[in-house]
Design a protein around this motif. Structure first.
Motif, PDB file in Angstrom:
ATOM      1  N   UNK A   1      17.005  31.523 -24.372  1.00 14.42           N
ATOM      2  CA  UNK A   1      17.538  30.190 -24.157  1.00 14.42           C
ATOM      3  C   UNK A   1      16.647  29.145 -24.828  1.00 14.42           C
ATOM      4  N   UNK A   2      17.205  27.977 -25.078  1.00 11.93           N
ATOM      5  CA  UNK A   2      16.443  26.819 -25.547  1.00 11.93           C
ATOM      6  C   UNK A   2      16.708  25.660 -24.596  1.00 11.93           C
ATOM      7  N   UNK A   3      15.646  25.020 -24.119  1.00 17.87           N
ATOM      8  CA  UNK A   3      15.787  23.910 -23.178  1.00 17.87           C
ATOM      9  C   UNK A   3      14.848  22.785 -23.595  1.00 17.87           C
ATOM     10  N   UNK A   4      15.259  21.559 -23.314  1.00 13.17           N
ATOM     11  CA  UNK A   4      14.430  20.403 -23.604  1.00 13.17           C
ATOM     12  C   UNK A   4      13.444  20.183 -22.469  1.00 13.17           C
ATOM     13  N   UNK A   5      12.191  19.915 -22.814  1.00 14.51           N
ATOM     14  CA  UNK A   5      11.152  19.724 -21.803  1.00 14.51           C
ATOM     15  C   UNK A   5      11.088  18.266 -21.362  1.00 14.51           C
ATOM     16  N   UNK A   6      10.918  18.089 -20.053  1.00 15.29           N
ATOM     17  CA  UNK A   6      10.809  16.750 -19.476  1.00 15.29           C
ATOM     18  C   UNK A   6       9.402  16.198 -19.672  1.00 15.29           C
TER      19      UNK A   6
ATOM     20  N   UNK B   1      11.115  14.776 -27.795  1.00  9.99           N
ATOM     21  CA  UNK B   1      10.943  15.816 -26.783  1.00  9.99           C
ATOM     22  C   UNK B   1      10.761  17.183 -27.430  1.00  9.99           C
ATOM     23  N   UNK B   2       9.964  18.016 -26.767  1.00  9.88           N
ATOM     24  CA  UNK B   2       9.784  19.394 -27.218  1.00  9.88           C
ATOM     25  C   UNK B   2      10.967  20.247 -26.765  1.00  9.88           C
ATOM     26  N   UNK B   3      11.355  21.196 -27.614  1.00 11.25           N
ATOM     27  CA  UNK B   3      12.358  22.193 -27.254  1.00 11.25           C
ATOM     28  C   UNK B   3      11.627  23.494 -26.967  1.00 11.25           C
ATOM     29  N   UNK B   4      11.851  24.035 -25.782  1.00 12.96           N
ATOM     30  CA  UNK B   4      11.165  25.245 -25.340  1.00 12.96           C
ATOM     31  C   UNK B   4      12.096  26.441 -25.447  1.00 12.96           C
ATOM     32  N   UNK B   5      11.686  27.471 -26.178  1.00 14.65           N
ATOM     33  CA  UNK B   5      12.404  28.742 -26.196  1.00 14.65           C
ATOM     34  C   UNK B   5      11.861  29.612 -25.072  1.00 14.65           C
ATOM     35  N   UNK B   6      12.778  30.219 -24.333  1.00 12.50           N
ATOM     36  CA  UNK B   6      12.363  31.047 -23.199  1.00 12.50           C
ATOM     37  C   UNK B   6      13.322  32.225 -23.041  1.00 12.50           C
ATOM     38  N   UNK B   7      12.810  33.295 -22.418  1.00  9.84           N
ATOM     39  CA  UNK B   7      13.632  34.469 -22.128  1.00  9.84           C
ATOM     40  C   UNK B   7      13.736  34.620 -20.618  1.00  9.84           C
ATOM     41  N   UNK B   8      14.986  34.710 -20.143  1.00 11.13           N
ATOM     42  CA  UNK B   8      15.242  34.865 -18.715  1.00 11.13           C
ATOM     43  C   UNK B   8      15.824  36.250 -18.451  1.00 11.13           C
TER      44      UNK B   8
ATOM     45  N   UNK C   1       7.671  29.753 -24.865  1.00  5.37           N
ATOM     46  CA  UNK C   1       6.717  29.182 -25.809  1.00  5.37           C
ATOM     47  C   UNK C   1       5.810  28.135 -25.168  1.00  5.37           C
ATOM     48  N   UNK C   2       6.342  27.397 -24.207  1.00  3.86           N
ATOM     49  CA  UNK C   2       5.573  26.337 -23.559  1.00  3.86           C
ATOM     50  C   UNK C   2       5.640  26.509 -22.043  1.00  3.86           C
ATOM     51  N   UNK C   3       4.555  26.136 -21.391  1.00 11.26           N
ATOM     52  CA  UNK C   3       4.372  26.353 -19.961  1.00 11.26           C
ATOM     53  C   UNK C   3       3.936  25.033 -19.351  1.00 11.26           C
TER      54      UNK C   3
ATOM     55  N   UNK D   1       0.153  19.692 -16.563  1.00 17.89           N
ATOM     56  CA  UNK D   1      -0.430  20.113 -17.837  1.00 17.89           C
ATOM     57  C   UNK D   1       0.643  20.881 -18.601  1.00 17.89           C
ATOM     58  N   UNK D   2       0.679  20.671 -19.908  1.00 17.20           N
ATOM     59  CA  UNK D   2       1.600  21.451 -20.743  1.00 17.20           C
ATOM     60  C   UNK D   2       0.780  22.321 -21.692  1.00 17.20           C
ATOM     61  N   UNK D   3       1.079  23.617 -21.675  1.00 12.85           N
ATOM     62  CA  UNK D   3       0.348  24.609 -22.465  1.00 12.85           C
ATOM     63  C   UNK D   3       1.268  25.185 -23.525  1.00 12.85           C
ATOM     64  N   UNK D   4       0.762  25.256 -24.747  1.00 15.69           N
ATOM     65  CA  UNK D   4       1.446  26.028 -25.791  1.00 15.69           C
ATOM     66  C   UNK D   4       0.959  27.465 -25.661  1.00 15.69           C
ATOM     67  N   UNK D   5       1.820  28.362 -25.231  1.00 15.23           N
ATOM     68  CA  UNK D   5       1.442  29.756 -25.055  1.00 15.23           C
ATOM     69  C   UNK D   5       1.271  30.414 -26.423  1.00 15.23           C
TER      70      UNK D   5
END
Length: 340
Positions: free
Chosen positions: A26-31, A2-9, A101-103, A38-42
């Motif tokens: 934050x870091x969250x695991x993507x489903x 699984x990808x780990x997504x870094x995000x700012x809230x 990082x990922x959308x 669609x999954x985009x690498x920003x």
């Protein structure tokens, strides 16, 4: 794996100036993707002044940014996983991917993603002159100010992502373009590289009277149109030099984004000069986007529309870069490069 997504809230709402403490990384695991997703690498995140207003809970033209959710923001990137035939892996897209990082998005919803062609236009430009800032400039100038050859158009925040495009489009329409910017470097860029006829350094003119005198020298025939990104003293000075039947495109009021009052010193001038003042939000005028983007894309692809970018490195740099943007520390379009 699984990808780990870094995000700012948004962790808290600012009271006064924005602080890094208003954000949380934050870091969250993507489903796994569902059908149609669609999954985009920003690759790049756009930072824009409108985000400051969205951080407040007060009534505005758009819903407030919810607490503990990914900060809103435009992004460009590449599709890395797809369960949607229209967006195959490898295609490049623009969307509202936010500060992450990922959308992941349901691409069956119309308009949430748009493919972009980077053959002649750099990917990052789709967040600047060939994106929302460019269309904002195009709409305010052509649909509200409606410039005619020989007229004088004034632009505040003239070295920024929106203002820089306004002035160049005004010159292309045969107008005299006068910018207002902060500091000698930005003013030199506005006249020397962007081709404005004059640029006033507002830091040298701290009050409306002084700025009005500078505008009198730069606009000997008065002001026929004004594109406002700042408000406050700048708008007061412009109104004092406005011609009869002049037009103001009210795009932003960054002077008041931290909650301070920004009263007009002489609102009677609006009546005396029979002025048209119109605020606008470009996302409410989607009907013009295809025409505007076609024109702007052609200008950028052929080098006739110049622009500059300030690029912060890494998602964790986004809060400080955003705070710097609100203080005018950026030069041109403020972006965050999200991957090495």
């Amino acid at each position: 794996m699984s990808l780990i997504n870094a995000r700012i809230v948004l962790a808290s709402r600012p009271t006064g100036p924005v602080s890094p403490h208003n954000f949380r990384l934050e870091s969250v695991e993507l489903s796994p993707l569902a059908e149609g997703q669609v999954r985009v690498r920003n690759d790049y995140l756009s930072l824009d002044p409108y985000m400051r207003g969205r951080m407040n809970e007060s009534k505005s033209y758009a819903a407030s940014q919810p607490l503990d959710e990914v900060m809103i923001g435009g992004t460009v990137g590449e599709v890395i996983e797809s369960r949607n035939d229209h967006f195959p892996v490898g295609c490049q897209v623009v969307g509202m991917g936010g500060w992450q990082q990922y959308f992941t998005v349901d691409a069956k919803e119309r308009g949430v993603l748009q493919k972009v062609d980077t053959t002649h236009i750099p990917l990052s430009a789709y967040l600047g002159p060939v994106g929302m800032p460019g269309v904002t400039a195009w709409y305010g100038l052509h649909r509200i100010i409606e410039p005619k050859a020989g007229q004088t158009i004034v632009v505040s925040a003239a070295s920024g992502a929106v203002g820089s495009v306004v002035g160049q489009l005004a010159k292309a329409a045969g107008c005299r373009a006068v910018g207002i910017a902060g500091g000698p470097d930005k003013c030199s860029y506005v006249t020397g590289e962007l081709g404005f006829d004059a640029c006033i350094d507002y830091r040298e003119h701290p009050d409306a009277r002084s700025l009005s005198q500078a505008l009198k020298a730069a606009c000997p025939q008065g002001i026929d149109g004004h594109f406002e990104n700042v408000g406050g003293v700048i708008l007061d000075a412009v109104l004092s030099r406005a011609n009869a039947f002049s037009r103001v495109a009210l795009c932003g009021m960054i002077a008041g984004y931290d909650g301070q009052p920004i009263p007009l010193a002489a609102p009677q001038l609006l009546l005396v000069n029979r002025m048209r003042v119109e605020g606008f939000i470009v996302s409410e005028h989607m009907e013009v986007w295809p025409q505007a983007l076609k024109e702007l894309g052609g200008l950028v692809a052929t080098g006739r529309l110049k622009y500059r970018e300030t690029i912060a490195q890494g998602l964790s740099a986004a809060p400080e870069a955003f705070i710097g943007l609100l203080k005018g520390q950026n030069f041109g379009k403020q972006l965050v490069k999200l991957h090495p």
